[in-house]
Design a protein around this motif. Structure first.
Motif, mmCIF file in Angstrom:
data_model
loop_
_atom_site.group_PDB
_atom_site.id
_atom_site.type_symbol
_atom_site.label_atom_id
_atom_site.label_comp_id
_atom_site.label_asym_id
_atom_site.label_seq_id
_atom_site.Cartn_x
_atom_site.Cartn_y
_atom_site.Cartn_z
ATOM 1 N N SER A 16 -3.496 3.439 5.579
ATOM 2 C CA SER A 16 -3.182 3.736 6.881
ATOM 3 C C SER A 16 -1.879 2.830 7.266
ATOM 4 C CB SER A 16 -4.279 3.375 7.800
ATOM 5 O OG SER A 16 -4.465 2.031 7.471
ATOM 6 N N ALA A 17 -1.373 1.976 6.253
ATOM 7 C CA ALA A 17 -0.089 1.229 6.666
ATOM 8 C C ALA A 17 0.526 1.082 5.374
ATOM 9 C CB ALA A 17 -0.572 -0.261 7.308
ATOM 10 N N ASP A 18 2.083 0.396 5.493
ATOM 11 C CA ASP A 18 2.521 0.222 4.126
ATOM 12 C C ASP A 18 2.139 -1.258 3.468
ATOM 13 O OD1 ASP A 18 3.933 2.496 4.669
ATOM 14 O OD2 ASP A 18 5.542 1.262 5.531
ATOM 15 N N PHE A 19 1.799 -2.319 4.351
ATOM 16 C CA PHE A 19 1.278 -3.209 4.043
ATOM 17 C C PHE A 19 0.143 -4.049 4.775
ATOM 18 C CE2 PHE A 19 5.860 -3.160 2.957
ATOM 19 C CZ PHE A 19 5.922 -3.856 1.552
ATOM 20 N N PHE A 20 -0.837 -4.749 4.043
ATOM 21 C CA PHE A 20 -1.809 -5.552 4.419
ATOM 22 C C PHE A 20 -1.392 -7.132 4.484
ATOM 23 C CE2 PHE A 20 -5.795 -2.850 4.429
ATOM 24 C CZ PHE A 20 -5.444 -2.087 5.438
ATOM 25 N N VAL A 21 -1.473 -7.821 5.043
ATOM 26 C CA VAL A 21 -1.388 -9.306 4.917
ATOM 27 C C VAL A 21 -2.462 -9.835 5.314
ATOM 28 C CG1 VAL A 21 0.022 -11.415 5.583
ATOM 29 C CG2 VAL A 21 1.401 -9.222 5.497
ATOM 30 N N VAL A 22 -2.990 -10.678 4.227
ATOM 31 C CA VAL A 22 -4.245 -11.134 4.189
ATOM 32 C C VAL A 22 -4.371 -12.606 4.309
ATOM 33 C CG1 VAL A 22 -6.655 -11.095 3.470
ATOM 34 C CG2 VAL A 22 -5.575 -9.149 3.463
ATOM 35 N N CYS A 23 -4.877 -13.426 5.247
ATOM 36 C CA CYS A 23 -4.814 -14.766 4.737
ATOM 37 C C CYS A 23 -6.316 -15.577 5.378
ATOM 38 C CB CYS A 23 -3.950 -15.614 5.711
ATOM 39 S SG CYS A 23 -4.198 -15.710 7.393
ATOM 40 N N GLU A 24 -6.580 -16.912 5.315
ATOM 41 C CA GLU A 24 -7.829 -17.192 5.751
ATOM 42 C C GLU A 24 -7.846 -18.605 6.267
ATOM 43 O OE1 GLU A 24 -10.272 -19.022 2.216
ATOM 44 O OE2 GLU A 24 -9.946 -16.886 1.922
ATOM 45 N N ASP B 173 -10.423 -6.190 -3.191
ATOM 46 C CA ASP B 173 -11.039 -5.435 -4.050
ATOM 47 C C ASP B 173 -11.024 -4.038 -3.781
ATOM 48 O OD1 ASP B 173 -11.661 -7.612 -5.421
ATOM 49 O OD2 ASP B 173 -13.907 -7.798 -4.795
ATOM 50 N N MET B 174 -10.913 -3.813 -2.505
ATOM 51 C CA MET B 174 -11.101 -2.488 -1.936
ATOM 52 C C MET B 174 -9.907 -1.724 -1.978
ATOM 53 S SD MET B 174 -12.089 -1.352 1.931
ATOM 54 C CE MET B 174 -13.327 -2.668 2.199
ATOM 55 N N TRP B 175 -8.692 -2.526 -1.931
ATOM 56 C CA TRP B 175 -7.395 -1.809 -1.952
ATOM 57 C C TRP B 175 -6.794 -2.368 -3.599
ATOM 58 C CZ3 TRP B 175 -6.019 1.803 0.892
ATOM 59 C CH2 TRP B 175 -6.765 1.986 2.009
ATOM 60 N N SER B 176 -7.770 -2.353 -4.536
ATOM 61 C CA SER B 176 -7.163 -2.919 -5.730
ATOM 62 C C SER B 176 -6.038 -2.317 -6.443
ATOM 63 C CB SER B 176 -8.478 -3.106 -6.712
ATOM 64 O OG SER B 176 -8.699 -1.976 -6.962
ATOM 65 N N LEU C 93 0.798 -1.347 0.029
ATOM 66 C CA LEU C 93 -0.163 0.100 0.030
ATOM 67 C C LEU C 93 0.799 1.250 0.058
ATOM 68 C CD1 LEU C 93 -2.638 -1.301 2.903
ATOM 69 C CD2 LEU C 93 -2.841 -1.353 0.328
ATOM 70 N N ARG C 94 2.082 1.106 -0.021
ATOM 71 C CA ARG C 94 3.158 2.263 -0.182
ATOM 72 C C ARG C 94 2.668 3.493 -0.910
ATOM 73 N NH1 ARG C 94 8.537 -0.829 0.471
ATOM 74 N NH2 ARG C 94 7.396 -2.067 -1.172
ATOM 75 N N LYS C 95 1.966 3.022 -2.153
ATOM 76 C CA LYS C 95 1.912 4.266 -3.096
ATOM 77 C C LYS C 95 0.534 4.528 -3.196
ATOM 78 C CE LYS C 95 5.608 2.632 -6.239
ATOM 79 N NZ LYS C 95 6.088 2.213 -7.206
ATOM 80 N N ILE C 96 -0.309 4.264 -2.133
ATOM 81 C CA ILE C 96 -1.407 4.851 -2.199
ATOM 82 C C ILE C 96 -1.579 5.915 -0.950
ATOM 83 C CG2 ILE C 96 -3.928 4.112 -1.678
ATOM 84 C CD1 ILE C 96 -3.078 1.233 -2.858
ATOM 85 N N PRO C 97 -1.816 7.036 -1.155
ATOM 86 C CA PRO C 97 -1.811 8.110 -0.035
ATOM 87 C C PRO C 97 -2.779 7.849 1.034
ATOM 88 C CG PRO C 97 -1.961 8.915 -2.603
ATOM 89 C CD PRO C 97 -2.245 7.501 -2.482
ATOM 90 N N GLU C 98 -3.839 7.293 0.810
ATOM 91 C CA GLU C 98 -4.987 7.477 1.716
ATOM 92 C C GLU C 98 -4.616 5.927 2.552
ATOM 93 O OE1 GLU C 98 -6.162 6.280 -1.995
ATOM 94 O OE2 GLU C 98 -6.093 8.160 -1.530
#
Length: 128
Positions: free
Chosen positions: A47-55, A117-120, A40-45
């Motif tokens: 709140s973090a540099d990275f999201f890690v998602v798993c299930e 999808d939200m952070w596409s 997410l580092r290039k997305i100005p809005e």
């Protein structure tokens, strides 16, 4: 010569890298599924540099993965999370390390909230 601000950035990135790798490995060790990271580092809005998602397919496994992430990051990186949420219901546990936010989700919650999808705009990477 690096300025003090540049030194802090270098320190922050290398520490995040170690936390990031530790989080991914902890998830894989506990058989987390469909593991992705979102840069997410290039997305100005963001709140973090990275999201890690798993299930994980059960609340027991969600708790086991989230507990193991916290214990491994503490053991390897000597870092405790800034905050964690959702452990009681264990449908979606969020572990916040400030620049890295981990989401351990039940498949139904993941399909419903669609974080990817939200952070596409983010660069996504799969981990196996």
């Amino acid at each position: 010569m690096l300025s003090s601000r540049e030194k802090k950035a270098v320190t922050r990135l290398s520490r995040n890298s170690k936390i990031f790798k530790t989080v991914i490995q902890a998830i894989l060790d506990k058989k987390g599924e469909h593991v992705i990271s979102l840069d997410l580092r290039k997305i100005p809005e963001a709140s973090a540099d990275f999201f890690v998602v798993c299930e994980a397919s059960s609340t027991t496994q969600i708790k086991a993965i989230s507990d193991f992430i916290e214990s491994e990051v503490k053991r390897v990186c000597n870092e405790a999370p800034y905050k964690h949420e959702g452990k009681q219901a264990a449908q979606w546990v969020l572990i916040d390390y400030i620049n890295i936010v981990v989401h351990v989700m039940h498949p139904e919650s993941r399909r419903f909230y669609k974080l990817e999808d939200m952070w596409s705009d983010a660069v996504a990477q799969g981990h196996e």
